[in-house]
Write a protein that holds these residues in place. Structure first.
Motif, PDB file in Angstrom:
ATOM      1  N   ALA A 297       5.010  -1.546  -1.388  1.00  0.00           N
ATOM      2  CA  ALA A 297       5.259  -0.734  -0.196  1.00  0.00           C
ATOM      3  C   ALA A 297       4.391  -1.118   0.999  1.00  0.00           C
ATOM      4  CB  ALA A 297       5.026   0.741  -0.529  1.00  0.00           C
ATOM      5  N   SER A 301       4.913  -0.050   4.995  1.00  0.00           N
ATOM      6  CA  SER A 301       4.151   1.161   5.317  1.00  0.00           C
ATOM      7  C   SER A 301       3.108   0.948   6.401  1.00  0.00           C
ATOM      8  CB  SER A 301       3.450   1.693   4.054  1.00  0.00           C
ATOM      9  OG  SER A 301       2.448   0.800   3.604  1.00  0.00           O
ATOM     10  N   LEU A 304       3.259   3.014   9.524  1.00  0.00           N
ATOM     11  CA  LEU A 304       2.894   4.415   9.321  1.00  0.00           C
ATOM     12  C   LEU A 304       1.386   4.586   9.235  1.00  0.00           C
ATOM     13  CD1 LEU A 304       5.598   5.197   6.624  1.00  0.00           C
ATOM     14  CD2 LEU A 304       5.549   6.153   8.939  1.00  0.00           C
ATOM     15  N   VAL A 365       2.337   8.523   2.321  1.00  0.00           N
ATOM     16  CA  VAL A 365       2.572   7.123   1.960  1.00  0.00           C
ATOM     17  C   VAL A 365       1.978   6.819   0.588  1.00  0.00           C
ATOM     18  CG1 VAL A 365       1.929   4.736   2.526  1.00  0.00           C
ATOM     19  CG2 VAL A 365       2.792   6.263   4.317  1.00  0.00           C
ATOM     20  N   SER A 369       4.085   6.358  -3.574  1.00  0.00           N
ATOM     21  CA  SER A 369       4.003   5.292  -4.576  1.00  0.00           C
ATOM     22  C   SER A 369       3.944   5.862  -5.992  1.00  0.00           C
ATOM     23  CB  SER A 369       2.779   4.404  -4.310  1.00  0.00           C
ATOM     24  OG  SER A 369       2.943   3.672  -3.114  1.00  0.00           O
ATOM     25  N   LEU A 403       9.074  -1.408   8.829  1.00  0.00           N
ATOM     26  CA  LEU A 403       9.327  -0.001   8.533  1.00  0.00           C
ATOM     27  C   LEU A 403      10.817   0.304   8.548  1.00  0.00           C
ATOM     28  CD1 LEU A 403       8.389   2.937   8.081  1.00  0.00           C
ATOM     29  CD2 LEU A 403       8.174   3.137  10.568  1.00  0.00           C
ATOM     30  N   PHE A 408      11.152   3.925   2.973  1.00  0.00           N
ATOM     31  CA  PHE A 408      10.361   5.150   3.049  1.00  0.00           C
ATOM     32  C   PHE A 408      11.185   6.373   3.424  1.00  0.00           C
ATOM     33  CE2 PHE A 408       6.630   2.507   2.769  1.00  0.00           C
ATOM     34  CZ  PHE A 408       5.761   3.339   2.073  1.00  0.00           C
TER      35      PHE A 408
END
Length: 447
Positions: A297, A301, A304, A365, A369, A403, A408
């Motif tokens: 990720a 991410s 973010l 975030v 996971s 992103l 996400f």
């Protein structure tokens, strides 16, 4: 809402000198917004406070970002914001208290999926139903700086109140620096205790005038993020009382260490047993699955975790900031560090975000996971310090592109990702259209 009315009563019995209350709503950057009301009007807040839904999408400069579609296009409608239980606390001003608000959707019946705290709460609810209870601890770095800017508009190091000179020497974990700022730190600690902040002390960091405040581990993730919002506000208030300014910019000085906001995370079961460890003390499959999900990720991410153009200036070799999507044990140069620990407190330290990150976004975030972990096998976790680790995007434009291509939306809500991307793309565009003194110096007579 009898519980909230009892909270008000108990608070005023403990803090009878309170005259006003700041109703605090955090925008997409986690900047405190809101209004100040007389304390005798506090009971009315039980029914909610109307605020424009566009308040979520305020820029760093405090303007509505129209590209997010929540402003003029909708007619600036109000949504009801409800008080968050347990967040009525004092501030550094004895006559002023503060209370956090959370936004409801347009019906006024459900929490808004545009508001990231609500998104984080839903992630937690999903994990709890699966018997997984995240435990986190946050670390926040900041600089005390001079209130007067340099001639070029940049920040200047703090004026050391004991040595009576501007800071200039780097000294990691310098105890004497704590003594030099003893009055500020003492007042900060006293005010933090009044607010019941779950802190475990401050230390001098790796640059002049830089400090770090650590928070104890807790399984109340929402409260941990709420307290970080209040801690930033408190640090600013106390710093101003001591004639300092303070910054949580990710990279306020070009040639000094940046400000990070690290998060430590483990996952326990309903009995408090660490799910990152097997019964024999070895790392569990969930531990490696979570690492694999986190590493997967990272590219999508970064936008973010690094919300501003300045955020990306923090990434550089030799500055204990990650440049690869990697992990390692007891190694501060990686993105995901496994600190020295026994089986009961095995955890992952996520080291990517700067101090400018929204803590609710950061926690969302990281915890997403754990949600994604079942989709990975332990064998998909790369070896520690892998030479094949992907590079972290270090330009805001690249990070925003990642992103938009990532997944996400299924964890943080598509609605939030949409407005976040729109806001950050707008800020990037505004930054890139500005003419800077450096390009004028370079190009004025050479172009």
């Amino acid at each position: 809402m009898d519980t909230f009315e009892s909270e008000i009563k108990n608070f005023l019995q403990k803090w009878p000198e309170t005259e006003f209350v700041d109703l605090v709503f955090t925008d997409i950057n986690a900047t405190p917004r809101g209004k100040r009301i007389p304390v005798n009007a506090l009971k009315k807040v039980v029914n909610g406070v109307p605020l424009p839904v566009s308040t979520i999408t305020l820029s760093n400069a405090g303007s509505v970002i129209e590209e997010a579609g929540l402003g003029e296009a909708l007619g600036e409608p109000d949504h009801i914001c409800m008080p968050i239980p347990g967040t009525l606390t004092p501030t550094a001003n004895p006559s002023v208290a503060q209370l956090l608000l959370s936004m409801m959707d347009s019906s006024g019946e459900k929490p808004s999926r545009l508001f990231i705290r609500n998104v984080l709460e839903q992630i937690l609810d999903t994990l709890h139903k699966d018997g997984k209870y995240p435990v986190i601890a946050l670390e926040l770095e900041f600089y005390l700086v001079d209130k007067k800017r340099a001639e070029n508009g940049l920040v200047r190091p703090a004026h050391n109140p004991t040595k009576n000179r501007q800071e200039k020497d780097t000294a990691v974990y310098d105890i004497d620096s704590l003594d030099d700022y003893a009055a500020f730190l003492s007042d900060l600690n006293t005010a933090a205790q009044k607010q019941d902040l779950n802190t475990s002390g401050a230390l001098s960091e790796s640059a002049p005038g830089q400090f770090e405040i650590n928070f104890n581990h807790t399984d109340d993730v929402l409260k941990a993020c709420d307290q970080l919002i209040f801690a930033k506000r408190l640090i600013r208030q106390v710093a101003h009382q001591h004639n300092f300014d303070v910054t949580f910019m990710a990279k306020p000085f070009a040639h000094e260490a940046g400000n990070g906001q690290h998060i430590h995370m483990s996952v326990v079961d309903e009995h408090g047993e660490n799910l990152f460890s097997n019964s024999n003390g070895d790392a569990s499959p969930l531990f490696y699955q979570t690492l694999a999900a986190m590493i997967h990720a990272i590219p999508s991410s970064i936008a973010l975790l690094c919300p501003n153009v300045n955020s990306y200036r923090r990434f550089s070799l030799g500055s204990y900031t990650p440049t690869k999507a990697d992990w390692g044990e007891n190694h501060r140069g990686v993105a995901l560090r496994i600190p020295m620990s026994d089986s009961s407190n095995r955890r992952i330290e996520h080291r990517i975000a700067g101090a400018d990150v929204n803590p609710y976004v950061l926690a969302s975030v990281v915890l997403s996971s754990v949600l994604a972990a079942p989709h990975f096998t332990p064998e998909q976790c790369p070896p520690p310090l892998s030479k094949n680790a992907a590079s972290i995007p270090t330009r805001m434009s690249d990070a925003l592109a990642e992103l938009e291509q990532g997944e996400f939306g299924q964890y943080l809500s598509e609605e939030f990702i949409h407005i976040y991307s729109a806001c950050k793309q707008s800020e990037l565009t505004e930054f890139e259209t500005a003419v800077t003194p450096l390009e004028v110096e370079w190009m004025l007579h050479t172009a």
